[in-house]
Design a protein around this motif. Structure first.
Motif, PDB file in Angstrom:
ATOM      1  N   PRO B 434       0.824  -1.214   0.000  1.00  0.00           N
ATOM      2  CA  PRO B 434       0.000   0.000   0.000  1.00  0.00           C
ATOM      3  C   PRO B 434       0.861   1.269   0.000  1.00  0.00           C
ATOM      4  N   ASP B 435       1.995   1.235   0.723  1.00  0.00           N
ATOM      5  CA  ASP B 435       2.871   2.403   0.764  1.00  0.00           C
ATOM      6  C   ASP B 435       3.400   2.751  -0.623  1.00  0.00           C
ATOM      7  N   TRP B 436       3.765   1.717  -1.355  1.00  0.00           N
ATOM      8  CA  TRP B 436       4.273   1.925  -2.713  1.00  0.00           C
ATOM      9  C   TRP B 436       3.234   2.648  -3.565  1.00  0.00           C
ATOM     10  N   ILE B 437       2.002   2.141  -3.527  1.00  0.00           N
ATOM     11  CA  ILE B 437       0.942   2.736  -4.358  1.00  0.00           C
ATOM     12  C   ILE B 437       0.647   4.157  -3.883  1.00  0.00           C
ATOM     13  N   ARG B 438       0.676   4.324  -2.566  1.00  0.00           N
ATOM     14  CA  ARG B 438       0.391   5.658  -2.019  1.00  0.00           C
ATOM     15  C   ARG B 438       1.416   6.666  -2.548  1.00  0.00           C
ATOM     16  N   GLU B 439       2.692   6.286  -2.516  1.00  0.00           N
ATOM     17  CA  GLU B 439       3.726   7.214  -3.000  1.00  0.00           C
ATOM     18  C   GLU B 439       3.570   7.484  -4.489  1.00  0.00           C
ATOM     19  N   MET B 440       3.168   6.460  -5.231  1.00  0.00           N
ATOM     20  CA  MET B 440       2.990   6.632  -6.672  1.00  0.00           C
ATOM     21  C   MET B 440       1.869   7.632  -6.962  1.00  0.00           C
ATOM     22  N   ILE B 441       0.879   7.675  -6.063  1.00  0.00           N
ATOM     23  CA  ILE B 441      -0.235   8.608  -6.262  1.00  0.00           C
ATOM     24  C   ILE B 441       0.132   9.998  -5.739  1.00  0.00           C
ATOM     25  N   THR B 442       0.710  10.033  -4.538  1.00  0.00           N
ATOM     26  CA  THR B 442       0.913  11.328  -3.900  1.00  0.00           C
ATOM     27  C   THR B 442       2.213  12.001  -4.327  1.00  0.00           C
ATOM     28  N   ASP B 443       3.236  11.206  -4.633  1.00  0.00           N
ATOM     29  CA  ASP B 443       4.537  11.814  -4.916  1.00  0.00           C
ATOM     30  C   ASP B 443       5.274  11.073  -6.035  1.00  0.00           C
ATOM     31  N   PRO B 444       4.666  10.969  -7.206  1.00  0.00           N
ATOM     32  CA  PRO B 444       5.321  10.199  -8.277  1.00  0.00           C
ATOM     33  C   PRO B 444       6.639  10.816  -8.717  1.00  0.00           C
ATOM     34  N   ALA B 445       6.826  12.111  -8.486  1.00  0.00           N
ATOM     35  CA  ALA B 445       8.059  12.753  -8.922  1.00  0.00           C
ATOM     36  C   ALA B 445       9.151  12.680  -7.868  1.00  0.00           C
ATOM     37  N   GLY B 446       8.877  11.989  -6.732  1.00  0.00           N
ATOM     38  CA  GLY B 446       9.865  11.884  -5.653  1.00  0.00           C
ATOM     39  C   GLY B 446      11.126  11.152  -6.099  1.00  0.00           C
ATOM     40  N   GLU B 447      12.233  11.400  -5.355  1.00  0.00           N
ATOM     41  CA  GLU B 447      13.518  10.789  -5.703  1.00  0.00           C
ATOM     42  C   GLU B 447      13.453   9.261  -5.688  1.00  0.00           C
ATOM     43  N   LYS B 448      12.594   8.698  -4.829  1.00  0.00           N
ATOM     44  CA  LYS B 448      12.494   7.244  -4.765  1.00  0.00           C
ATOM     45  C   LYS B 448      11.600   6.692  -5.872  1.00  0.00           C
ATOM     46  N   ASN B 449      10.933   7.571  -6.587  1.00  0.00           N
ATOM     47  CA  ASN B 449      10.019   7.131  -7.638  1.00  0.00           C
ATOM     48  C   ASN B 449      10.523   7.607  -8.997  1.00  0.00           C
ATOM     49  N   PHE B 450       9.668   8.271  -9.768  1.00  0.00           N
ATOM     50  CA  PHE B 450      10.107   8.702 -11.107  1.00  0.00           C
ATOM     51  C   PHE B 450      11.186   9.771 -11.047  1.00  0.00           C
ATOM     52  N   GLY B 451      11.283  10.453  -9.924  1.00  0.00           N
ATOM     53  CA  GLY B 451      12.248  11.531  -9.807  1.00  0.00           C
ATOM     54  C   GLY B 451      13.667  11.090 -10.139  1.00  0.00           C
ATOM     55  N   ALA B 452      13.989   9.869  -9.777  1.00  0.00           N
ATOM     56  CA  ALA B 452      15.351   9.375  -9.995  1.00  0.00           C
ATOM     57  C   ALA B 452      15.723   9.343 -11.470  1.00  0.00           C
ATOM     58  N   THR B 453      14.725   9.244 -12.360  1.00  0.00           N
ATOM     59  CA  THR B 453      15.032   9.110 -13.786  1.00  0.00           C
ATOM     60  C   THR B 453      15.653  10.375 -14.368  1.00  0.00           C
ATOM     61  N   LYS B 454      15.549  11.495 -13.634  1.00  0.00           N
ATOM     62  CA  LYS B 454      16.204  12.728 -14.083  1.00  0.00           C
ATOM     63  C   LYS B 454      17.687  12.510 -14.375  1.00  0.00           C
ATOM     64  N   HIS B 455      18.318  11.605 -13.567  1.00  0.00           N
ATOM     65  CA  HIS B 455      19.764  11.371 -13.680  1.00  0.00           C
ATOM     66  C   HIS B 455      20.091  10.357 -14.769  1.00  0.00           C
ATOM     67  N   GLY B 456      19.072   9.782 -15.387  1.00  0.00           N
ATOM     68  CA  GLY B 456      19.322   8.685 -16.320  1.00  0.00           C
ATOM     69  C   GLY B 456      19.211   9.116 -17.773  1.00  0.00           C
ATOM     70  N   SER B 457      19.596   8.170 -18.642  1.00  0.00           N
ATOM     71  CA  SER B 457      19.441   8.413 -20.075  1.00  0.00           C
ATOM     72  C   SER B 457      19.044   7.100 -20.742  1.00  0.00           C
ATOM     73  N   TRP B 458      18.533   7.198 -21.945  1.00  0.00           N
ATOM     74  CA  TRP B 458      18.117   6.005 -22.686  1.00  0.00           C
ATOM     75  C   TRP B 458      18.570   6.161 -24.129  1.00  0.00           C
ATOM     76  N   ASN B 459      19.288   5.183 -24.637  1.00  0.00           N
ATOM     77  CA  ASN B 459      19.858   5.251 -25.986  1.00  0.00           C
ATOM     78  C   ASN B 459      20.651   6.541 -26.197  1.00  0.00           C
ATOM     79  N   GLY B 460      21.389   6.926 -25.177  1.00  0.00           N
ATOM     80  CA  GLY B 460      22.234   8.098 -25.282  1.00  0.00           C
ATOM     81  C   GLY B 460      21.519   9.424 -25.063  1.00  0.00           C
ATOM     82  N   GLU B 461      20.207   9.356 -24.894  1.00  0.00           N
ATOM     83  CA  GLU B 461      19.432  10.592 -24.712  1.00  0.00           C
ATOM     84  C   GLU B 461      19.103  10.775 -23.238  1.00  0.00           C
ATOM     85  N   PRO B 462      19.466  11.911 -22.646  1.00  0.00           N
ATOM     86  CA  PRO B 462      19.096  12.122 -21.237  1.00  0.00           C
ATOM     87  C   PRO B 462      17.573  12.101 -21.072  1.00  0.00           C
ATOM     88  N   LEU B 463      17.119  11.496 -19.971  1.00  0.00           N
ATOM     89  CA  LEU B 463      15.664  11.363 -19.791  1.00  0.00           C
ATOM     90  C   LEU B 463      15.037  12.664 -19.319  1.00  0.00           C
TER      91      LEU B 463
END
Lengths: 192, 620
Positions: B434-463
């Motif tokens: 339930p905590d996982w789903i709650r964070e996905m709803i309330t804070d999807p951009a958090g560092e533990k969620n989608f926020g971390a993808t800011k530092h990543g790239s895909w096929n050479g393209e920064p995300l």
């Protein structure tokens, strides 16, 4: 030892009482140190005699009363005894072997729902008996014990008792046998 | 009785023999410093006795060695104690050997006419070290397997014949059945036979020359005989040795959890970074660190060989003026060096976080395999297969190797190791809760969620903001942060999704609380239709294929976001990991590799089962 001692060694006789105490102590301490590892080793050696271990090593796969499913009643034709393996989960020290033969039985259909079931192990020395149609009986290949169709041993046989008959029951068209081994070489039929 | 003994003596001469053995002259009287040799004979006898009984239960093959030792340790009557005594007496022997050697050198007992006996003693020392080395492998656990592998690899660098020597020791191209049969034959056959042979010679020559009385002052004391004075002192010393051994055997209490350790069964495919030799070989292990590349042979063979060679020369060095003092100094230098290297090795390990994690992991595996054996028994293929099929064991390893590069698991890489690189994808530690789903709803951009993808790239393209400020993040900012979606509605949606996962074949995360029916229904309604305040419902972007009137008319936006049918279930997760770029999931927006061809079906199942806590648990 080969070099002569510069002075005569004091013999134990010089201090009889002290010496006795020392001797007794030396023997006691030496005995304890020696016996501890031996006792621990012996304990593990005697492991197979523990009832708990024996119970753990018994095969599983029978029903609550110890009956194993052997064959369909239909597959038996009247008259000739047929040999069937008993399939069970076998335990061997640390290993578990699922569905392995743990022994064999001879089953003879004598009437519609009447059977004769024998453990194939000869009660004399533990070889497996074979059915011989010409002799109308079971012959042990080791020491020639001969058993009639009803399992009774012939007077000249080395075996001290008849073939070990086993309990059976018929459920839903299947033959179930209460398979067990018995102690070998004695006149009485004692479960192993 | 007397006449019977006389008859026996007449035929065997046993009285002479006994007298010879017991009434040896001890010049100057019995002393405590004479006990070391006797304690060594005692420990060797203990090893013979316990070893013989262990032999009766041990089975040397790669599918039965660990298993038979497990049986000795956990099932046999006092088997753990038997193993414990053998294990710790072996270590006591090493300590006593060092003391015996020191005493002999300090007392000058290696000098003429005792040179040969000194050499016999050094040969005995090497045999005992050989027994230790071969014995360490026999349980076939991870520790023994990997530590011994290092030893045989070192044998392999011997010039010219190294390769052959290694293959002969190992009994083939790689470790297996014949490594065990060979090591066992050495350990229980050849080496003990050699030891007995050299020990008999050692004692015979010792008796020939007698005890080395240290100084004139002592020699002026009353002489005594071996029996009973020295025997008593020897007996007390042996008792002390035995008591020490028993202290270590019983240090964790009375039972199979005490005694000698038994690690997880050897797993050749599982690199084991906790591999260390037994403590008395640690100095050699440490020494090798200082010899880079090709120079290893200097640290592994040349220097130890030279030191051993010098020990053999001590009787000659001792003839010169100051030679004896030099010998003593040399020996102390060696022991100090060994002590220093051992200290360094222990210190480095204590400071090494990776090693600590590896040790913890090794202990956990050893515990786990015991649980699995108790639950399933050991099949004919051996115990290592229990661990290979176990989600609890394999999950962390699979995660660390495949997912941990981008994702985190409660902050680490699954195996407990914390990577220094920043995460580029979500932390999956509580996926499916339930905590996982709650964070996905309330804070999807958090560092533990989608926020971390800011530092990543895909096929050479920064995300960049592809997910960090994606549709879900924007929806949450609009509808949750400002309070339009009520807490009760969040709880209800969580309940609905948890129930959906549970109803999917295979089920969702294990160990969650049951969800009330009313709450689930409310969640379902919100998911499909939103509320007065939240006009874009979940169903507006996420597909949900369940047979219910609410989900009959899908929105145009479907497939803009992952299909949430069975979200959080094993089936959903496995499908997702297999191909996250499927149009059911992220489609063209995807930025995660597909694992369909990288992991086997069984590996995927174990990874998913581990993430969802669905491993086999011991019966209570």
């Amino acid at each position: 030892m080969s070099e002569p001692a510069s002075k005569p060694a004091t013999t134990p006789k010089d201090f009889p009482r002290r010496s006795f105490l020392r001797r007794a102590l030396a023997v006691a301490i030496g005995g304890v140190t020696g016996i501890v590892p031996a006792i621990v080793g012996l304990a593990s050696f005697l492991n197979p005699l523990r009832p708990k271990v024996q119970a753990k090593q018994r095969p599983t796969g029978s029903d609550a009363e110890g009956f194993y499913k052997v064959t369909a009643l239909d597959s038996l034709t009247s008259g000739t005894p047929i040999s069937f393996p008993i399939i069970a989960n076998r335990k061997d020290a640390w290993n578990t072997f699922p569905a392995e033969p743990i022994g064999s039985v001879y089953i003879q259909k004598t009437a519609d729902d009447k059977l004769r079931v024998f453990n194939v192990t000869c009660p004399h020395a533990g070889c497996s008996v074979d059915f011989h149609a010409d002799k109308q009986g079971f012959l042990c290949p080791c020491h020639n014990s001969l058993f009639a169709m009803d399992g009774v041993h012939s007077a000249s046989s080395p075996s001290a008792r008849d073939l070990d008959s086993l309990e059976y029951k018929i459920e839903n068209g299947d033959v179930l046998v209460k398979f067990m081994n018995f102690r070998i070489g004695i006149k009485e039929k004692h479960a192993q | 009785m007397k006449s019977l003994l006389a008859w026996l003596d007449d035929r065997t001469g046993y009285r002479n023999l006994l007298h010879e053995a017991l009434y040896e002259n001890v010049p100057g009287g019995s002393r405590w410093r004479y006990v070391w040799g006797s304690t060594l004979v005692f420990t060797f006898s203990v090893q013979m006795i316990t070893g013989l009984f262990l032999w009766m239960a041990y089975s040397p093959s790669s599918q039965t060695a660990w298993e038979s030792v497990y049986y000795i340790q956990n099932e046999m009557l006092l088997g753990w104690m038997l193993r414990g005594i053998h294990h710790f007496t072996a270590q006591a022997m090493i300590v006593l050997l060092a003391l015996h050697l020191m005493q002999v050198v300090i007392d000058g007992a290696y000098k003429a006419p005792r040179e040969i006996n000194f050499w016999l003693g050094l040969i005995l020392l090497k045999i005992v070290l050989g027994l230790s080395l071969t014995g360490y492998l026999l349980p076939w656990d991870q520790k023994g397997y990997w530590a011994t592998k290092v030893a045989t690899n070192i044998a392999g660098i011997t010039p010219v014949v190294g390769d052959q020597v290694q293959k002969l020791a190992v009994g083939g191209m790689d470790y297996g059945h014949h490594t065990l049969t060979r090591f066992f034959a050495l350990h229980a056959g050849l080496l003990p036979a050699l030891l007995v042979f050299f020990l008999v010679l050692h004692i015979y020559v010792f008796r020939r020359h007698g005890i080395t009385a240290p100084d004139a002052e002592w020699r002026s004391q009353h002489d005594t005989t071996f029996w009973p004075d020295q025997v008593l002192k020897d007996g007390v010393a042996c008792l002390a040795v035995l008591a020490t051994v028993m202290f270590f055997v019983l240090r964790h209490g009375f039972g199979s959890h005490s005694g000698a350790e038994l690690g997880a069964p050897a797993e050749p495919s599982e690199p084991y970074s906790a591999a260390r030799p037994e403590w008395y070989f640690l100095f050699l292990f440490q020494f090798l660190k200082y010899f880079p590349g090709e120079s290893e042979i200097i640290g592994a063979m040349v220097i130890p060989g030279a030191i051993m060679g010098f020990l053999f020369l001590m009787p000659f060095v001792g003839r010169w003026n100051l030679g004896h003092r030099f010998n003593i100094l040399f020996l102390f230098a060696i022991f100090s060096g060994i002590g220093f290297l051992t200290y360094r090795a222990l210190k480095e390990d204590r400071a090494d976080a990776g090693y600590q994690v590896a040790v913890k992991g090794a202990d956990a595996s050893a515990e786990r395999v015991k649980e699995l054996v108790e639950l399933n028994g050991i099949g004919p293929e051996g115990a290592v297969h229990l661990l290979r099929r176990d989600a609890f064991t394999q999950g962390p390893r699979l995660f660390a190797r495949n997912c941990g590069v981008c994702h985190r698991f409660n902050g680490h890489d699954g195996s407990g190791h914390v990577p220094t690189e920043v995460a580029t994808a979500s932390d999956l530690g509580n996926f499916g809760t339930p905590d996982w789903i709650r964070e996905m709803i309330t804070d999807p951009a958090g560092e533990k969620n989608f926020g971390a993808t800011k530092h990543g790239s895909w096929n050479g393209e920064p995300l960049e903001d592809r997910f960090a400020d994606g549709a879900m993040a924007q929806w949450a900012a609009e509808n949750v942060k400002s309070g339009q979606m009520k807490k009760s509605e969040i709880d209800a949606v969580i309940g609905f999704l948890i129930v959906q996962a549970g109803a999917t074949p295979g089920g969702g995360r294990k160990g969650l609380d049951a969800v009330e029916f009313d709450m689930e229904q409310a969640g379902k309604e919100f998911f499909a239709q939103g509320s007065d305040a939240v006009t874009t419902s979940c169903y507006g972007c996420h597909e949900m294929k369940i047979d219910d009137d609410l989900f009959k008319d899908g929105s145009d936006a479907i497939a803009a976001a992952p299909d949430l049918t069975g979200y959080g279930s094993g089936k959903w997760l496995k499908d997702f990991i297999k191909n996250p770029g499927d149009k059911r999931f992220y489609g063209k927006r995807n930025a995660m590799p597909a694992f369909e061809s990288k992991l086997s079906d069984q590996q995927l199942d174990m990874l998913v089962d581990w993430l969802l806590h669905r491993w086999q648990e011991p019966q209570k």
